[in-house]
Design a protein around this motif. Structure first.
Motif, PDB file in Angstrom:
ATOM      1  N   ASN A 156       1.081  -1.199  -0.212  1.00  0.00           N
ATOM      2  CA  ASN A 156       0.020  -0.082  -0.017  1.00  0.00           C
ATOM      3  C   ASN A 156       0.793   1.167   0.239  1.00  0.00           C
ATOM      4  OD1 ASN A 156      -2.256  -1.720   0.091  1.00  0.00           O
ATOM      5  ND2 ASN A 156      -2.594  -1.414   2.219  1.00  0.00           N
ATOM      6  N   LEU A 157       2.065   1.140   0.941  1.00  0.00           N
ATOM      7  CA  LEU A 157       2.785   2.355   0.911  1.00  0.00           C
ATOM      8  C   LEU A 157       3.554   2.590  -0.544  1.00  0.00           C
ATOM      9  CD1 LEU A 157       4.513   2.062   4.512  1.00  0.00           C
ATOM     10  CD2 LEU A 157       2.556   3.724   3.661  1.00  0.00           C
ATOM     11  N   SER A 158       3.847   1.184  -1.107  1.00  0.00           N
ATOM     12  CA  SER A 158       4.584   1.467  -2.468  1.00  0.00           C
ATOM     13  C   SER A 158       3.563   2.153  -3.403  1.00  0.00           C
ATOM     14  CB  SER A 158       5.060  -0.099  -2.890  1.00  0.00           C
ATOM     15  OG  SER A 158       5.552   0.223  -3.941  1.00  0.00           O
ATOM     16  N   LYS A 159       2.572   1.563  -3.263  1.00  0.00           N
ATOM     17  CA  LYS A 159       1.504   2.195  -4.340  1.00  0.00           C
ATOM     18  C   LYS A 159       1.189   3.712  -3.950  1.00  0.00           C
ATOM     19  CE  LYS A 159      -1.200  -2.133  -4.875  1.00  0.00           C
ATOM     20  NZ  LYS A 159      -2.457  -2.978  -4.711  1.00  0.00           N
ATOM     21  N   LYS A 160       1.169   3.999  -2.849  1.00  0.00           N
ATOM     22  CA  LYS A 160       1.041   5.347  -2.376  1.00  0.00           C
ATOM     23  C   LYS A 160       2.217   6.277  -2.716  1.00  0.00           C
ATOM     24  CE  LYS A 160      -2.186   4.906   1.570  1.00  0.00           C
ATOM     25  NZ  LYS A 160      -2.416   5.184   2.904  1.00  0.00           N
TER      26      LYS A 160
END
Length: 300
Positions: A156-160
């Motif tokens: 999720n952090l990577s996508k963000k």
């Protein structure tokens, strides 16, 4: 006198016979009680053997159940398992004998008693091992869940971060509010004058102002221009390609300009190698991988 002596002899014989009979009766009574004691002892021995054999079968069953409920035994438990099985086999052989002395029977009882202690301890160790395995399994599953959660969080952090990077990249791209486009021709004197007819147009001038952008990269920026003729076809011009808005596109003209983050006016001159056609033209500018601005002009 002779008759009295004979009577005395007969009386003595009778007493003797009575004594013999009493002795025989006493012997029979003694043998009867001894036989009862012997029968009782044999019955007791047989009962003890049966009880011990039953106990051995029960212990053997408990061992099998304990082993079957455990996927894999430790080396220590494997050794103890073999020892217990060997001891059970040894006691079976001892109890299988036709006759057992009182001492052998007493020893067999003591061995079975000790065996019961070790089987209880053995099954207790296995139960403890199962509890530890269950606890470790729970910890492993919990760890897997945690790892999955952390991985999901990281994804999720990577996508963000990717989304933020795209937004920052888009925000850093230089932009213009609008384009002012005009057609021109050159006089023999070299002076350029604006025209509106396709037959007299030789070039176009694209005037625009790049908006203030403090996060834009300071320095040289490549500018790609695409010109669509009245039929909607791209005027290929130089014929090179570039990437903008995640698409590979062909451009009409390429140039570069210096930008320091502050709003500034620029002009792009483009000479058409072919005669202009009557109709509406569309001009689109691209920079830093995004559409920079667009405008139109018409020729009669």
């Amino acid at each position: 006198m002779e008759n009295q002596g004979q009577k005395k002899k007969d009386t003595n014989k009778i007493y003797f016979l009575i004594a013999v009979i009493v002795a025989l009766l006493g012997t029979n009574v003694y043998l009867f009680f001894q036989k009862n004691k012997s029968d009782q002892r044999v019955v007791t021995v047989n009962d003890d053997k049966t009880a011990l054999q039953t106990e051995l079968e029960k212990l053997e069953t408990e061992l099998e159940q304990a082993n079957s409920s455990t996927g894999q035994l430790s080396e220590e438990l494997k050794v103890k398992d073999e020892e217990l099985k060997a001891k059970i086999a040894q006691l079976r052989v001892a109890l299988g004998k036709g006759q057992l002395t009182a001492g052998e029977l007493a020893k067999a009882k003591e061995d079975v008693k000790q065996l019961r202690y070790f089987v209880n301890k053995y099954t207790g160790d296995i139960d403890q091992l199962q509890k530890q395995n269950a606890m470790l399994t729970g910890e492993r599953d919990s760890l897997k869940t945690t790892v999955t959660s952390v991985k999901q969080l990281a994804d999720n952090l990577s996508k963000k971060n990717d989304s933020l990077f795209v937004k920052v990249k888009a925000g850093a791209a230089i932009k213009t509010s609008s384009l002012q486009i005009g057609a021109f021709r050159s006089r023999t004197s070299g002076k350029e004058i604006g025209v509106t007819k396709a037959s007299t147009a030789q070039k176009i001038k694209v005037n625009f102002t790049i908006n203030t952008n403090p996060i834009a990269e300071k320095g040289t920026h490549d500018i790609y221009m695409r010109i669509l003729d009245p039929a909607g076809n791209l005027i290929t011009g130089e014929g090179g390609t570039f990437v903008a808005n995640d698409q590979e596109l062909q451009y009409t003209y390429k140039t570069a300009l210096e930008f320091n983050g502050e709003a500034k006016n620029f002009t792009i001159d483009w000479n058409n190698r072919s005669p202009f056609q009557v109709g509406n033209y569309t001009v689109i500018l691209y920079a830093d991988g995004y559409t920079m601005g667009r405008g139109t002009f018409a020729l009669k």
